[in-house]
Design a protein around this motif. Sequence first.
Motif, PDB file in Angstrom:
ATOM      1  N   ALA A   1       0.851  -1.194   0.000  1.00 17.81           N
ATOM      2  CA  ALA A   1       0.000   0.000   0.000  1.00 17.81           C
ATOM      3  C   ALA A   1       0.883   1.238   0.000  1.00 17.81           C
ATOM      4  O   ALA A   1       1.846   1.322   0.764  1.00 17.81           O
ATOM      5  CB  ALA A   1      -0.912  -0.005   1.224  1.00 17.81           C
ATOM      6  N   ASP A   2       0.578   2.183  -0.844  1.00 19.66           N
ATOM      7  CA  ASP A   2       1.302   3.458  -0.925  1.00 19.66           C
ATOM      8  C   ASP A   2       2.807   3.266  -1.091  1.00 19.66           C
ATOM      9  O   ASP A   2       3.608   3.974  -0.483  1.00 19.66           O
ATOM     10  CB  ASP A   2       1.021   4.324   0.309  1.00 19.66           C
ATOM     11  CG  ASP A   2      -0.452   4.699   0.430  1.00 19.66           C
ATOM     12  OD1 ASP A   2      -1.097   4.865  -0.619  1.00 19.66           O
ATOM     13  OD2 ASP A   2      -0.937   4.812   1.564  1.00 19.66           O
ATOM     14  N   GLY A   3       3.210   2.278  -1.870  1.00 18.58           N
ATOM     15  CA  GLY A   3       4.621   2.047  -2.134  1.00 18.58           C
ATOM     16  C   GLY A   3       5.375   1.341  -1.022  1.00 18.58           C
ATOM     17  O   GLY A   3       6.580   1.159  -1.106  1.00 18.58           O
ATOM     18  N   LYS A   4       4.689   0.952   0.034  1.00 14.57           N
ATOM     19  CA  LYS A   4       5.316   0.242   1.149  1.00 14.57           C
ATOM     20  C   LYS A   4       4.757  -1.170   1.224  1.00 14.57           C
ATOM     21  O   LYS A   4       3.643  -1.423   0.795  1.00 14.57           O
ATOM     22  CB  LYS A   4       5.051   0.952   2.471  1.00 14.57           C
ATOM     23  CG  LYS A   4       5.666   2.327   2.552  1.00 14.57           C
ATOM     24  CD  LYS A   4       5.394   2.949   3.894  1.00 14.57           C
ATOM     25  CE  LYS A   4       5.991   4.339   3.959  1.00 14.57           C
ATOM     26  NZ  LYS A   4       5.742   4.985   5.244  1.00 14.57           N
ATOM     27  N   THR A   5       5.542  -2.091   1.783  1.00  8.30           N
ATOM     28  CA  THR A   5       5.105  -3.467   1.955  1.00  8.30           C
ATOM     29  C   THR A   5       5.022  -3.774   3.442  1.00  8.30           C
ATOM     30  O   THR A   5       5.960  -3.514   4.187  1.00  8.30           O
ATOM     31  CB  THR A   5       6.082  -4.441   1.277  1.00  8.30           C
ATOM     32  OG1 THR A   5       6.155  -4.112  -0.114  1.00  8.30           O
ATOM     33  CG2 THR A   5       5.613  -5.881   1.422  1.00  8.30           C
ATOM     34  N   TYR A   6       3.880  -4.298   3.865  1.00 11.85           N
ATOM     35  CA  TYR A   6       3.656  -4.668   5.256  1.00 11.85           C
ATOM     36  C   TYR A   6       3.533  -6.180   5.331  1.00 11.85           C
ATOM     37  O   TYR A   6       2.928  -6.802   4.469  1.00 11.85           O
ATOM     38  CB  TYR A   6       2.373  -4.011   5.790  1.00 11.85           C
ATOM     39  CG  TYR A   6       2.399  -2.508   5.686  1.00 11.85           C
ATOM     40  CD1 TYR A   6       2.966  -1.741   6.687  1.00 11.85           C
ATOM     41  CD2 TYR A   6       1.870  -1.860   4.572  1.00 11.85           C
ATOM     42  CE1 TYR A   6       3.002  -0.356   6.597  1.00 11.85           C
ATOM     43  CE2 TYR A   6       1.900  -0.484   4.470  1.00 11.85           C
ATOM     44  CZ  TYR A   6       2.460   0.260   5.478  1.00 11.85           C
ATOM     45  OH  TYR A   6       2.499   1.624   5.379  1.00 11.85           O
ATOM     46  N   ARG A   7       4.095  -6.763   6.378  1.00  8.96           N
ATOM     47  CA  ARG A   7       4.080  -8.211   6.554  1.00  8.96           C
ATOM     48  C   ARG A   7       3.440  -8.520   7.899  1.00  8.96           C
ATOM     49  O   ARG A   7       3.806  -7.948   8.924  1.00  8.96           O
ATOM     50  CB  ARG A   7       5.505  -8.731   6.522  1.00  8.96           C
ATOM     51  CG  ARG A   7       5.627 -10.198   6.652  1.00  8.96           C
ATOM     52  CD  ARG A   7       7.076 -10.571   6.538  1.00  8.96           C
ATOM     53  NE  ARG A   7       7.267 -11.830   7.242  1.00  8.96           N
ATOM     54  CZ  ARG A   7       8.363 -12.520   7.241  1.00  8.96           C
ATOM     55  NH1 ARG A   7       9.404 -12.083   6.593  1.00  8.96           N
ATOM     56  NH2 ARG A   7       8.444 -13.634   7.891  1.00  8.96           N
ATOM     57  N   GLY A   8       2.454  -9.408   7.903  1.00  6.44           N
ATOM     58  CA  GLY A   8       1.792  -9.777   9.145  1.00  6.44           C
ATOM     59  C   GLY A   8       0.580 -10.647   8.870  1.00  6.44           C
ATOM     60  O   GLY A   8       0.403 -11.158   7.772  1.00  6.44           O
ATOM     61  N   THR A   9      -0.240 -10.801   9.882  1.00  4.39           N
ATOM     62  CA  THR A   9      -1.464 -11.582   9.743  1.00  4.39           C
ATOM     63  C   THR A   9      -2.663 -10.655   9.881  1.00  4.39           C
ATOM     64  O   THR A   9      -2.631  -9.697  10.651  1.00  4.39           O
ATOM     65  CB  THR A   9      -1.554 -12.690  10.808  1.00  4.39           C
ATOM     66  OG1 THR A   9      -1.502 -12.086  12.101  1.00  4.39           O
ATOM     67  CG2 THR A   9      -0.433 -13.679  10.675  1.00  4.39           C
ATOM     68  N   ILE A  10      -3.703 -10.933   9.133  1.00  5.23           N
ATOM     69  CA  ILE A  10      -4.928 -10.140   9.223  1.00  5.23           C
ATOM     70  C   ILE A  10      -5.676 -10.611  10.457  1.00  5.23           C
ATOM     71  O   ILE A  10      -6.035 -11.779  10.580  1.00  5.23           O
ATOM     72  CB  ILE A  10      -5.774 -10.285   7.949  1.00  5.23           C
ATOM     73  CG1 ILE A  10      -5.006  -9.676   6.773  1.00  5.23           C
ATOM     74  CG2 ILE A  10      -7.127  -9.624   8.124  1.00  5.23           C
ATOM     75  CD1 ILE A  10      -5.683  -9.787   5.445  1.00  5.23           C
ATOM     76  N   VAL A  11      -5.887  -9.673  11.382  1.00  9.18           N
ATOM     77  CA  VAL A  11      -6.497 -10.001  12.661  1.00  9.18           C
ATOM     78  C   VAL A  11      -7.998  -9.724  12.642  1.00  9.18           C
ATOM     79  O   VAL A  11      -8.793 -10.527  13.125  1.00  9.18           O
ATOM     80  CB  VAL A  11      -5.840  -9.176  13.799  1.00  9.18           C
ATOM     81  CG1 VAL A  11      -6.481  -9.474  15.135  1.00  9.18           C
ATOM     82  CG2 VAL A  11      -4.354  -9.443  13.843  1.00  9.18           C
ATOM     83  N   GLU A  12      -8.366  -8.592  12.035  1.00 11.11           N
ATOM     84  CA  GLU A  12      -9.761  -8.173  12.128  1.00 11.11           C
ATOM     85  C   GLU A  12     -10.072  -7.183  11.018  1.00 11.11           C
ATOM     86  O   GLU A  12      -9.193  -6.482  10.520  1.00 11.11           O
ATOM     87  CB  GLU A  12      -9.956  -7.496  13.491  1.00 11.11           C
ATOM     88  CG  GLU A  12     -11.348  -7.065  13.807  1.00 11.11           C
ATOM     89  CD  GLU A  12     -11.442  -6.441  15.196  1.00 11.11           C
ATOM     90  OE1 GLU A  12     -12.569  -6.231  15.623  1.00 11.11           O
ATOM     91  OE2 GLU A  12     -10.406  -6.155  15.826  1.00 11.11           O
ATOM     92  N   LYS A  13     -11.345  -7.121  10.640  1.00  9.37           N
ATOM     93  CA  LYS A  13     -11.834  -6.138   9.687  1.00  9.37           C
ATOM     94  C   LYS A  13     -13.039  -5.443  10.304  1.00  9.37           C
ATOM     95  O   LYS A  13     -13.979  -6.101  10.732  1.00  9.37           O
ATOM     96  CB  LYS A  13     -12.237  -6.804   8.376  1.00  9.37           C
ATOM     97  CG  LYS A  13     -12.785  -5.840   7.356  1.00  9.37           C
ATOM     98  CD  LYS A  13     -13.257  -6.540   6.118  1.00  9.37           C
ATOM     99  CE  LYS A  13     -14.002  -5.571   5.249  1.00  9.37           C
ATOM    100  NZ  LYS A  13     -14.706  -6.221   4.174  1.00  9.37           N
ATOM    101  N   LYS A  14     -12.971  -4.117  10.400  1.00 11.06           N
ATOM    102  CA  LYS A  14     -14.084  -3.329  10.922  1.00 11.06           C
ATOM    103  C   LYS A  14     -14.377  -2.209   9.927  1.00 11.06           C
ATOM    104  O   LYS A  14     -13.519  -1.354   9.706  1.00 11.06           O
ATOM    105  CB  LYS A  14     -13.746  -2.710  12.275  1.00 11.06           C
ATOM    106  CG  LYS A  14     -13.816  -3.659  13.423  1.00 11.06           C
ATOM    107  CD  LYS A  14     -13.658  -2.916  14.733  1.00 11.06           C
ATOM    108  CE  LYS A  14     -13.720  -3.878  15.894  1.00 11.06           C
ATOM    109  NZ  LYS A  14     -13.519  -3.203  17.173  1.00 11.06           N
ATOM    110  N   GLY A  15     -15.550  -2.251   9.339  1.00 11.59           N
ATOM    111  CA  GLY A  15     -15.890  -1.235   8.347  1.00 11.59           C
ATOM    112  C   GLY A  15     -14.908  -1.268   7.192  1.00 11.59           C
ATOM    113  O   GLY A  15     -14.686  -2.285   6.571  1.00 11.59           O
ATOM    114  N   GLY A  16     -14.252  -0.140   6.932  1.00  9.04           N
ATOM    115  CA  GLY A  16     -13.280  -0.062   5.853  1.00  9.04           C
ATOM    116  C   GLY A  16     -11.847  -0.251   6.324  1.00  9.04           C
ATOM    117  O   GLY A  16     -10.926  -0.035   5.560  1.00  9.04           O
TER     118      GLY A  16
END
Length: 54
Positions: free
Chosen positions: A35-50
């Motif tokens: 996202a936005d030219g950066k790379t994030y590494r991790g696990t998706i924990v939760e989704k709230k709204g957007g």
Amino acid sequence: KPIKKPLSKMTIAEKIDFLASLPGNMPKTLCLIEADGKTYRGTIVEKKGGSVFV
């Protein structure tokens, strides 16, 4: 009854919903999120709204 698709055929939104809704007793999948030219590494924990919490 929802139709099951392989992860490779899911849209990004479907993948996020699937990974965020995994039961607690299943191992979380490591994700690379760009996202936005950066790379994030991790696990998706939760989704709230957007918002997605990694």
